[in-house]
Design a protein around this motif. Sequence first.
Motif, PDB file in Angstrom:
ATOM      1  N   MET A  72       0.792  -1.284  -0.091  1.00 44.97           N
ATOM      2  CA  MET A  72      -0.021   0.098   0.033  1.00 44.97           C
ATOM      3  C   MET A  72       0.949   1.256   0.030  1.00 44.97           C
ATOM      4  O   MET A  72       0.721   2.203  -0.774  1.00 44.97           O
ATOM      5  CB  MET A  72      -0.935   0.139   1.125  1.00 44.97           C
ATOM      6  N   LEU A  73       1.956   1.302   0.811  1.00 41.56           N
ATOM      7  CA  LEU A  73       2.933   2.342   0.811  1.00 41.56           C
ATOM      8  C   LEU A  73       3.518   2.437  -0.429  1.00 41.56           C
ATOM      9  O   LEU A  73       3.560   3.691  -1.017  1.00 41.56           O
ATOM     10  CB  LEU A  73       4.084   1.982   1.908  1.00 41.56           C
ATOM     11  N   ALA A  77       2.594   1.916  -3.297  1.00 35.41           N
ATOM     12  CA  ALA A  77       1.448   2.146  -4.480  1.00 35.41           C
ATOM     13  C   ALA A  77       1.506   3.709  -4.346  1.00 35.41           C
ATOM     14  O   ALA A  77       0.805   4.222  -5.412  1.00 35.41           O
ATOM     15  CB  ALA A  77       0.272   1.329  -4.092  1.00 35.41           C
ATOM     16  N   ARG A  78       1.567   4.191  -3.314  1.00 36.76           N
ATOM     17  CA  ARG A  78       1.459   5.668  -3.077  1.00 36.76           C
ATOM     18  C   ARG A  78       2.840   6.294  -3.390  1.00 36.76           C
ATOM     19  O   ARG A  78       2.842   7.779  -3.138  1.00 36.76           O
ATOM     20  CB  ARG A  78       0.932   6.078  -1.879  1.00 36.76           C
ATOM     21  N   GLN A  88       5.003   6.489  -1.097  1.00 37.74           N
ATOM     22  CA  GLN A  88       5.402   6.886   0.072  1.00 37.74           C
ATOM     23  C   GLN A  88       6.554   6.052   0.801  1.00 37.74           C
ATOM     24  O   GLN A  88       6.548   5.080   0.685  1.00 37.74           O
ATOM     25  CB  GLN A  88       4.155   6.901   0.945  1.00 37.74           C
TER      26      GLN A  88
END
Lengths: 472, 200
Positions: free
Chosen positions: A45-46, A48-49, A51
């Motif tokens: 998830m990280l 994918a952004r 971040q």
Amino acid sequence: MNPEPRTMFEKVWDRHRVLEREDGQTLLYVDRHLLHDGTAPAFEMLKARGQKMRAPGRTFATPDHYMPTDTRIAAEIPDPALREMVLSLERNAAAEGFALYGLDDPRQGIVHVVGPELGLSQPGMIIVCGDSHTSTHGALGALAFGIGMTEVAHVLATQCLWQRKPKTMRIAIEGALGAGVTAKDVILHVIATIGTAGATGHVIEYAGSAVRGLSMEGRLTLCNMTIEAGARAGMVAPDETTFAFLEGRENVPTGAAWDAAVARWRSLASDPGAVFDRFVELDAATIAPTVTWGTSPQEAVAVDSRVPDPAAAPSPGRRAEMEEMLAYMGLSPGQLLAEVAVDRVFIGSCTNGRIEDLRAAAGVARGRQVAEGVTAWVVPGSAQVKRQAEAEGLDRIFREAGFAWREAGCSMCLGTNGEIGRPGERIASTSNRNFRGRQGPGVRTHLMNPAMAAAAAVTGRITDVRRLMEAG
Amino acid sequence: MMEPFPRLRSVAVPFARDNIDTDQILPARFLHLARDADHGACLFRDLRYHADGSEVEDFPLNRPAWRAGRIALGGENFACGSSRENAVWAMHGHGFRAVIAPSFGDIFAQNGLKNGLLPVRLPAETVAMMIAQAEAMPEGEVTVDLEAQTVTAADGTIHPFEVDPFARKCLLEGIDEMSFTLSHHEDIAAFERRLGRENF
Ligand code: SF4
């Protein structure tokens, strides 16, 4: 004018408030973020952004859920999907720069055993981890709770978490515990009394002379299964037992900083007159060695009782539920629990895989033999617990009695590493959940304390450990 | 990052037991699946299929009328137990967008809001009535209107529900919380500076 008296929970909460949102949720700063080998989706998830992690220095990881406990070599994990879970944690640690106690590290273990053991978990902290049994760390006077994967990603990115302030509940357990009665029995008794939803939306503070009298290990067991009562977190006020446990551990301050920390930690206890939303009082003397008969942790009774009868259920719904559980568990109403034969025994998990637990189990195993046809495992909660047990000769006692002595990890608590029972098998287990299929499809789990599990191993049936203690 | 939450109209699939735990909703052996794997196929796996892979005929998900249901009905303490967010992914992956129950496991409810699966708390009598309606009339449709914060039962009765206003806004607009928090970077940095001084 004196400030309003506050509970320990409120003191910790207030100290970590970053900001409030219009809907009343609070952004809390996280002191310690613990990771295990099931965390890969949060890093996805990280990524994918685009971040990065905000505070890798506050993040500590160790593989426990997916690693088989018969090897320490990741390349030897036969299932590639499981191997990938362990390896991805290593890759993420290297890429993001957080501390990893990997398979070859003497500090590896179940994340909730490792945190207290290394002094990472300290009074007054907010500790989170993507695992519901994070409540364990509250035993040290921390506010510690499990979070979901999206929340893990949120903490990785911001080191903060949005929370609505929970309610507070004080459970006071007064008096002395009887012989053979442990923290595991206390918490099973608490859950049986208030139910698995009994503390939903609350943070529990455990108090009373029986709790004060528990060792640190016992308090960790107590807070560990707080989640099984529906609560977000459980806490015990730090005291001399806490300080003695922490002093000298790897991540704990030393010298003048230690003295300052202890002074600060002493002030954490709830103020006299602090108000709790709910209050429960239990008499320690009424608690017996306790064992579950059904498929929810609340279905727990004293080991010397009989399997309850659905005919006596207070409602038709409850009756149907009990009948379903008995059918799954292969038990009949009125049957003596202490006659039920077991196929396997599992001693371990973040509930009961600490040194004191292994000592208690070894005390029963010493000079006895695992019953014919029973497979019994001892899985230390951490590599450090394993070394300590070996230094004390406990491994020899277990091996001579016919127990398997394994490497540290979650193992049969959840079975995500492939270590599960066969359909229909009955397991005496020191873990924390007895849901249908928890230890493998069709497997029947009876939760109990470590000495009781060892007693079940040597007799081949659920046994009141007090009988063996009398026999010596 | 999330799709905006739709106004839902669907048959309601009843899971009429209290204390259904997340080990049932998604058994542990599927926990290693990647986020984008087909979690929906694993939903209630061991209750929904026999060991040989054939369907358990009377399990709600296998009843013809309910196969495409987007609204679930649950008992007390729905989805208690493990914090596995995968349980939400399994419900969502199967097509569910709302669960109506008298009470929820705490972490599941929070996880749901963050993943487009709306937990709707209604009084136990109302949920019991809706479950009875679903069983009597499997094709009856229920509406969940997040904008208006109401559930319209199959018999047309309307039941208001509470939802966290921020979560509601995020769901309706498809915003996620992380972006919001990241916009408060300065507040967090200020807190960290103070934290350093206080040394706790
Ligand atoms: S031992 Fe069991 S409860 Fe504890 S962290 Fe591992 S899987 Fe979770």
